[in-house]
Design a protein around this motif. Sequence first.
Motif, PDB file in Angstrom:
ATOM      1  N   PRO A 160      26.344 -14.619 -41.204  1.00 46.79           N
ATOM      2  CA  PRO A 160      24.720 -14.682 -41.611  1.00 46.79           C
ATOM      3  C   PRO A 160      24.737 -15.456 -42.834  1.00 46.79           C
ATOM      4  O   PRO A 160      25.518 -15.789 -43.579  1.00 46.79           O
ATOM      5  CB  PRO A 160      24.637 -13.224 -41.938  1.00 46.79           C
ATOM      6  N   VAL A 161      23.186 -15.715 -43.198  1.00 41.81           N
ATOM      7  CA  VAL A 161      22.956 -16.428 -44.438  1.00 41.81           C
ATOM      8  C   VAL A 161      23.413 -15.810 -45.629  1.00 41.81           C
ATOM      9  O   VAL A 161      24.162 -16.507 -46.616  1.00 41.81           O
ATOM     10  CB  VAL A 161      21.508 -16.613 -44.419  1.00 41.81           C
ATOM     11  N   LEU A 162      23.168 -14.489 -45.740  1.00 41.08           N
ATOM     12  CA  LEU A 162      23.479 -13.557 -46.856  1.00 41.08           C
ATOM     13  C   LEU A 162      24.792 -12.521 -46.420  1.00 41.08           C
ATOM     14  O   LEU A 162      24.726 -11.900 -45.635  1.00 41.08           O
ATOM     15  CB  LEU A 162      22.318 -12.683 -47.362  1.00 41.08           C
ATOM     16  N   THR A 163      25.729 -12.531 -47.431  1.00 44.30           N
ATOM     17  CA  THR A 163      26.835 -11.597 -47.290  1.00 44.30           C
ATOM     18  C   THR A 163      26.931 -10.868 -48.605  1.00 44.30           C
ATOM     19  O   THR A 163      26.578 -11.409 -49.593  1.00 44.30           O
ATOM     20  CB  THR A 163      27.998 -11.959 -46.858  1.00 44.30           C
ATOM     21  N   ALA A 164      27.656  -9.516 -48.663  1.00 45.13           N
ATOM     22  CA  ALA A 164      27.890  -9.011 -49.774  1.00 45.13           C
ATOM     23  C   ALA A 164      28.999  -8.222 -49.546  1.00 45.13           C
ATOM     24  O   ALA A 164      29.429  -7.460 -48.480  1.00 45.13           O
ATOM     25  CB  ALA A 164      26.717  -7.878 -50.115  1.00 45.13           C
ATOM     26  N   GLY A 165      30.009  -8.553 -50.469  1.00 45.24           N
ATOM     27  CA  GLY A 165      31.576  -7.873 -50.055  1.00 45.24           C
ATOM     28  C   GLY A 165      32.258  -8.450 -48.901  1.00 45.24           C
ATOM     29  O   GLY A 165      32.912  -7.647 -48.369  1.00 45.24           O
ATOM     30  N   GLY A 166      31.819  -9.399 -48.349  1.00 46.80           N
ATOM     31  CA  GLY A 166      32.331 -10.030 -47.122  1.00 46.80           C
ATOM     32  C   GLY A 166      31.740  -9.726 -45.769  1.00 46.80           C
ATOM     33  O   GLY A 166      31.992 -10.072 -44.731  1.00 46.80           O
ATOM     34  N   ALA A 167      30.727  -8.772 -45.957  1.00 46.24           N
ATOM     35  CA  ALA A 167      29.812  -8.206 -44.618  1.00 46.24           C
ATOM     36  C   ALA A 167      28.461  -8.662 -44.976  1.00 46.24           C
ATOM     37  O   ALA A 167      28.093  -8.955 -45.955  1.00 46.24           O
ATOM     38  CB  ALA A 167      29.773  -6.700 -44.831  1.00 46.24           C
ATOM     39  N   ALA A 168      27.942  -8.644 -43.593  1.00 46.48           N
ATOM     40  CA  ALA A 168      26.631  -9.138 -43.656  1.00 46.48           C
ATOM     41  C   ALA A 168      25.416  -8.106 -44.399  1.00 46.48           C
ATOM     42  O   ALA A 168      25.588  -6.824 -44.383  1.00 46.48           O
ATOM     43  CB  ALA A 168      26.032  -9.213 -42.272  1.00 46.48           C
ATOM     44  N   VAL A 169      24.649  -8.708 -45.063  1.00 44.79           N
ATOM     45  CA  VAL A 169      23.489  -7.959 -45.632  1.00 44.79           C
ATOM     46  C   VAL A 169      22.617  -7.590 -44.668  1.00 44.79           C
ATOM     47  O   VAL A 169      22.081  -8.088 -43.934  1.00 44.79           O
ATOM     48  CB  VAL A 169      22.687  -8.708 -46.791  1.00 44.79           C
ATOM     49  N   ALA A 170      22.374  -6.309 -44.589  1.00 41.79           N
ATOM     50  CA  ALA A 170      21.358  -5.497 -43.547  1.00 41.79           C
ATOM     51  C   ALA A 170      20.102  -5.762 -44.002  1.00 41.79           C
ATOM     52  O   ALA A 170      19.659  -5.659 -45.081  1.00 41.79           O
ATOM     53  CB  ALA A 170      21.862  -4.248 -43.326  1.00 41.79           C
ATOM     54  N   ALA A 171      19.041  -5.745 -42.960  1.00 43.28           N
ATOM     55  CA  ALA A 171      17.767  -5.913 -43.109  1.00 43.28           C
ATOM     56  C   ALA A 171      17.346  -4.435 -43.678  1.00 43.28           C
ATOM     57  O   ALA A 171      17.913  -3.571 -43.089  1.00 43.28           O
ATOM     58  CB  ALA A 171      16.980  -6.219 -41.920  1.00 43.28           C
ATOM     59  N   GLY A 172      16.522  -4.248 -44.673  1.00 45.30           N
ATOM     60  CA  GLY A 172      16.106  -2.749 -45.408  1.00 45.30           C
ATOM     61  C   GLY A 172      17.103  -2.780 -46.552  1.00 45.30           C
ATOM     62  O   GLY A 172      16.604  -1.827 -47.492  1.00 45.30           O
TER      63      GLY A 172
END
Length: 230
Positions: free
Chosen positions: A41-53
């Motif tokens: 994905p375009v955005l990750t946080a801590g290596g995981a995808a940032v979720a919508a919401g």
Amino acid sequence: MRALPRWTVPAALAALALAAAAPASAAPAPASALPADAAGPVLTAGGAAVAAGDTLAAPLAAGTSATFYSTATSTTGVTCATSQYSAGVLTNPAAPGVATESLTGLTFDSCTANVTGVTSVESLTVDTLPYGVSVDDSTGLPVTLTGGSAGPIQATAVLDTWFGTITCTYQLSGAFTGTADNGGNSLTFSNEHFAKSGGSGLCPADGYFSAGYGPLTDTSRSGAPAVTVN
């Protein structure tokens, strides 16, 4: 030991010849020919995808201030020691692409002014929220803010002066753009031009906004990991 029948040796040689002539497709495909993994994905946080919401938030970068100066090259205007950025993620597609957010908060505190005649800053607020935010993972990692249904991007300063309290209203002139930086997980805006749209005649005609926010974190995730643009 019993001797093999005379025909066995030619038959074995023929089998070896057939094996040597087997097509290359029978061998394992090279790594370059294997299916590629799906893009992240375009955005990750801590290596995981940032979720919508999810909610993303950032304070001012350490050791910096948010400024609202009267010209692009001056240091005269309003300076705020505290500011907070907050946005909700709307979409986070596979890279390359553009993630979208809704800016729900951009607050300012501990503000001072060095404008002649201004004795203190009562408030500096950003009006007409929410704003649209797009984060593009193309070269330079551009970030763009756009006005929402409540109106164009607008800022209001309430100032105490020698002549009483005045209110100065400014609206964005042109696009509100910045850049992301994975080095500090930050967002930076520099000399974004606002033009006076209302208020006292004592208000400056223009305001140029600059600020750097970071680290940007996903506060909806445990531990609030920093956000990276891929």
